[in-house]
Design a protein around this motif. Structure first.
Motif, PDB file in Angstrom:
ATOM      1  N   MET A   1      -6.133  85.399  31.306  1.00  0.00           N
ATOM      2  CA  MET A   1      -7.059  84.281  31.263  1.00  0.00           C
ATOM      3  C   MET A   1      -6.433  83.165  30.433  1.00  0.00           C
ATOM      4  O   MET A   1      -5.834  83.398  29.391  1.00  0.00           O
ATOM      5  CB  MET A   1      -8.388  84.707  30.643  1.00  0.00           C
ATOM      6  N   ASP A   2      -6.627  81.950  30.897  1.00  0.00           N
ATOM      7  CA  ASP A   2      -6.117  80.758  30.243  1.00  0.00           C
ATOM      8  C   ASP A   2      -7.292  79.802  30.048  1.00  0.00           C
ATOM      9  O   ASP A   2      -7.979  79.478  31.025  1.00  0.00           O
ATOM     10  CB  ASP A   2      -5.037  80.144  31.137  1.00  0.00           C
ATOM     11  N   ILE A   3      -7.540  79.353  28.827  1.00  0.00           N
ATOM     12  CA  ILE A   3      -8.622  78.408  28.555  1.00  0.00           C
ATOM     13  C   ILE A   3      -7.997  77.057  28.236  1.00  0.00           C
ATOM     14  O   ILE A   3      -7.145  76.963  27.352  1.00  0.00           O
ATOM     15  CB  ILE A   3      -9.524  78.883  27.397  1.00  0.00           C
ATOM     16  N   ARG A   4      -8.443  76.041  28.981  1.00  0.00           N
ATOM     17  CA  ARG A   4      -7.887  74.698  28.803  1.00  0.00           C
ATOM     18  C   ARG A   4      -8.997  73.687  28.560  1.00  0.00           C
ATOM     19  O   ARG A   4     -10.066  73.763  29.176  1.00  0.00           O
ATOM     20  CB  ARG A   4      -7.137  74.256  30.063  1.00  0.00           C
ATOM     21  N   ARG A   5      -8.703  72.716  27.701  1.00  0.00           N
ATOM     22  CA  ARG A   5      -9.608  71.577  27.522  1.00  0.00           C
ATOM     23  C   ARG A   5      -9.347  70.620  28.675  1.00  0.00           C
ATOM     24  O   ARG A   5      -8.215  70.225  28.930  1.00  0.00           O
ATOM     25  CB  ARG A   5      -9.365  70.894  26.184  1.00  0.00           C
ATOM     26  N   VAL A   6     -10.394  70.250  29.386  1.00  0.00           N
ATOM     27  CA  VAL A   6     -10.284  69.431  30.583  1.00  0.00           C
ATOM     28  C   VAL A   6     -10.585  67.982  30.234  1.00  0.00           C
ATOM     29  O   VAL A   6     -11.546  67.693  29.504  1.00  0.00           O
ATOM     30  CB  VAL A   6     -11.267  69.951  31.661  1.00  0.00           C
ATOM     31  N   THR A   7      -9.772  67.068  30.779  1.00  0.00           N
ATOM     32  CA  THR A   7      -9.954  65.645  30.493  1.00  0.00           C
ATOM     33  C   THR A   7      -9.977  64.788  31.759  1.00  0.00           C
ATOM     34  O   THR A   7     -10.074  63.576  31.659  1.00  0.00           O
ATOM     35  CB  THR A   7      -8.830  65.131  29.570  1.00  0.00           C
ATOM     36  N   ARG A   8      -9.895  65.416  32.936  1.00  0.00           N
ATOM     37  CA  ARG A   8      -9.863  64.664  34.191  1.00  0.00           C
ATOM     38  C   ARG A   8     -10.940  65.156  35.153  1.00  0.00           C
ATOM     39  O   ARG A   8     -11.181  66.351  35.266  1.00  0.00           O
ATOM     40  CB  ARG A   8      -8.493  64.792  34.841  1.00  0.00           C
ATOM     41  N   PHE A   9     -11.547  64.208  35.882  1.00  0.00           N
ATOM     42  CA  PHE A   9     -12.597  64.541  36.827  1.00  0.00           C
ATOM     43  C   PHE A   9     -12.139  65.562  37.856  1.00  0.00           C
ATOM     44  O   PHE A   9     -12.901  66.458  38.231  1.00  0.00           O
ATOM     45  CB  PHE A   9     -13.113  63.280  37.534  1.00  0.00           C
ATOM     46  N   GLU A  10     -10.916  65.460  38.324  1.00  0.00           N
ATOM     47  CA  GLU A  10     -10.426  66.348  39.378  1.00  0.00           C
ATOM     48  C   GLU A  10     -10.507  67.819  38.957  1.00  0.00           C
ATOM     49  O   GLU A  10     -10.837  68.680  39.777  1.00  0.00           O
ATOM     50  CB  GLU A  10      -8.988  65.970  39.766  1.00  0.00           C
ATOM     51  N   ALA A  11     -10.231  68.105  37.705  1.00  0.00           N
ATOM     52  CA  ALA A  11     -10.324  69.488  37.210  1.00  0.00           C
ATOM     53  C   ALA A  11     -11.784  69.945  37.174  1.00  0.00           C
ATOM     54  O   ALA A  11     -12.090  71.099  37.478  1.00  0.00           O
ATOM     55  CB  ALA A  11      -9.694  69.603  35.834  1.00  0.00           C
ATOM     56  N   VAL A  12     -12.678  69.035  36.810  1.00  0.00           N
ATOM     57  CA  VAL A  12     -14.103  69.362  36.782  1.00  0.00           C
ATOM     58  C   VAL A  12     -14.601  69.580  38.207  1.00  0.00           C
ATOM     59  O   VAL A  12     -15.321  70.544  38.486  1.00  0.00           O
ATOM     60  CB  VAL A  12     -14.907  68.247  36.078  1.00  0.00           C
ATOM     61  N   GLU A  13     -14.207  68.725  39.105  1.00  0.00           N
ATOM     62  CA  GLU A  13     -14.609  68.843  40.509  1.00  0.00           C
ATOM     63  C   GLU A  13     -14.129  70.178  41.096  1.00  0.00           C
ATOM     64  O   GLU A  13     -14.875  70.847  41.810  1.00  0.00           O
ATOM     65  CB  GLU A  13     -14.038  67.677  41.305  1.00  0.00           C
ATOM     66  N   ASP A  24     -21.156  64.949  39.057  1.00  0.00           N
ATOM     67  CA  ASP A  24     -21.244  63.547  39.435  1.00  0.00           C
ATOM     68  C   ASP A  24     -20.071  62.803  38.793  1.00  0.00           C
ATOM     69  O   ASP A  24     -19.812  62.957  37.598  1.00  0.00           O
ATOM     70  CB  ASP A  24     -22.588  62.990  38.944  1.00  0.00           C
ATOM     71  N   ARG A  25     -19.368  62.000  39.567  1.00  0.00           N
ATOM     72  CA  ARG A  25     -18.166  61.311  39.067  1.00  0.00           C
ATOM     73  C   ARG A  25     -18.472  60.429  37.857  1.00  0.00           C
ATOM     74  O   ARG A  25     -17.787  60.501  36.838  1.00  0.00           O
ATOM     75  CB  ARG A  25     -17.537  60.481  40.200  1.00  0.00           C
ATOM     76  N   ALA A  26     -19.493  59.580  37.954  1.00  0.00           N
ATOM     77  CA  ALA A  26     -19.809  58.664  36.854  1.00  0.00           C
ATOM     78  C   ALA A  26     -20.225  59.422  35.591  1.00  0.00           C
ATOM     79  O   ALA A  26     -19.773  59.103  34.486  1.00  0.00           O
ATOM     80  CB  ALA A  26     -20.898  57.680  37.274  1.00  0.00           C
ATOM     81  N   ALA A  27     -21.070  60.435  35.748  1.00  0.00           N
ATOM     82  CA  ALA A  27     -21.519  61.214  34.580  1.00  0.00           C
ATOM     83  C   ALA A  27     -20.358  61.992  33.963  1.00  0.00           C
ATOM     84  O   ALA A  27     -20.237  62.075  32.737  1.00  0.00           O
ATOM     85  CB  ALA A  27     -22.641  62.160  34.989  1.00  0.00           C
ATOM     86  N   THR A  28     -19.496  62.543  34.812  1.00  0.00           N
ATOM     87  CA  THR A  28     -18.333  63.291  34.313  1.00  0.00           C
ATOM     88  C   THR A  28     -17.396  62.364  33.557  1.00  0.00           C
ATOM     89  O   THR A  28     -16.943  62.694  32.451  1.00  0.00           O
ATOM     90  CB  THR A  28     -17.586  63.968  35.473  1.00  0.00           C
ATOM     91  N   ASP A  29     -17.086  61.213  34.144  1.00  0.00           N
ATOM     92  CA  ASP A  29     -16.190  60.267  33.474  1.00  0.00           C
ATOM     93  C   ASP A  29     -16.766  59.824  32.131  1.00  0.00           C
ATOM     94  O   ASP A  29     -16.034  59.718  31.143  1.00  0.00           O
ATOM     95  CB  ASP A  29     -15.935  59.050  34.363  1.00  0.00           C
ATOM     96  N   LYS A  30     -18.076  59.583  32.082  1.00  0.00           N
ATOM     97  CA  LYS A  30     -18.719  59.184  30.824  1.00  0.00           C
ATOM     98  C   LYS A  30     -18.623  60.304  29.791  1.00  0.00           C
ATOM     99  O   LYS A  30     -18.298  60.077  28.630  1.00  0.00           O
ATOM    100  CB  LYS A  30     -20.181  58.813  31.079  1.00  0.00           C
ATOM    101  N   PHE A  31     -18.906  61.547  30.221  1.00  0.00           N
ATOM    102  CA  PHE A  31     -18.830  62.690  29.311  1.00  0.00           C
ATOM    103  C   PHE A  31     -17.412  62.832  28.757  1.00  0.00           C
ATOM    104  O   PHE A  31     -17.211  62.966  27.547  1.00  0.00           O
ATOM    105  CB  PHE A  31     -19.244  63.978  30.036  1.00  0.00           C
TER     106      PHE A  31
END
Length: 138
Positions: A1-13, A24-31
């Motif tokens: 298992m690998d745990i990474r801090r995510v900073t890009r929408f594409e990884a969240v998507e 949601d793209r706008a909410a994710t980018d704001k977060f």
């Protein structure tokens, strides 16, 4: 298992199945743009298996603490310690960022979440009541 801090929408998507609804793209980018907002994703063999979000909160007489906003583990990966590892990773990040503590709330009947939080070192405060206000602004 690998745990990474995510900073890009594409990884969240790509990990969208771990959330209650599609990100949601706008909410994710704001977060992700907020300095005190954190999203960690656990990967098993390259597959997003779990996620945790944390928000730093500061108060004049309390200092800064981390709020564990949401924890999610894909059904296929439950009972493997991923939730506990994500909570532990968020706690480490909170310490690194100078937070004095970490806290969350969960449903009284959500025994799996309670077990996860307790196994990660959390202690319940049974005398607390959570209030919410819902605003129709989405």
């Amino acid at each position: 298992m690998d745990i990474r801090r995510v900073t890009r929408f594409e990884a969240v998507e790509a990990a969208g199945h771990l959330f209650d609804a599609a990100p949601d793209r706008a909410a994710t980018d704001k977060f992700l743009a907020e300095e005190g907002h954190h999203l960690l994703i656990a990967y098993v063999d390259g597959t997003p298996a779990g996620m945790v979000t944390g928000v730093e909160m500061s108060h004049p007489d309390k200092g800064t603490e981390m709020f564990l906003y949401e924890l999610g583990v894909d059904d296929r990966f439950r009972q493997q310690g991923i939730g506990r590892a994500l909570v532990a990773a968020l706690a480490r990040l909170a310490r690194e960022r100078g937070c004095h503590g970490l806290w969350t709330a969960t449903g009284e009947d959500d025994k799996p979440a309670q077990a996860t939080y307790e196994s990660a070192g959390g202690a319940p405060e049974w005398d607390q009541v959570v209030y919410t206000w819902e605003f129709d602004q989405r």
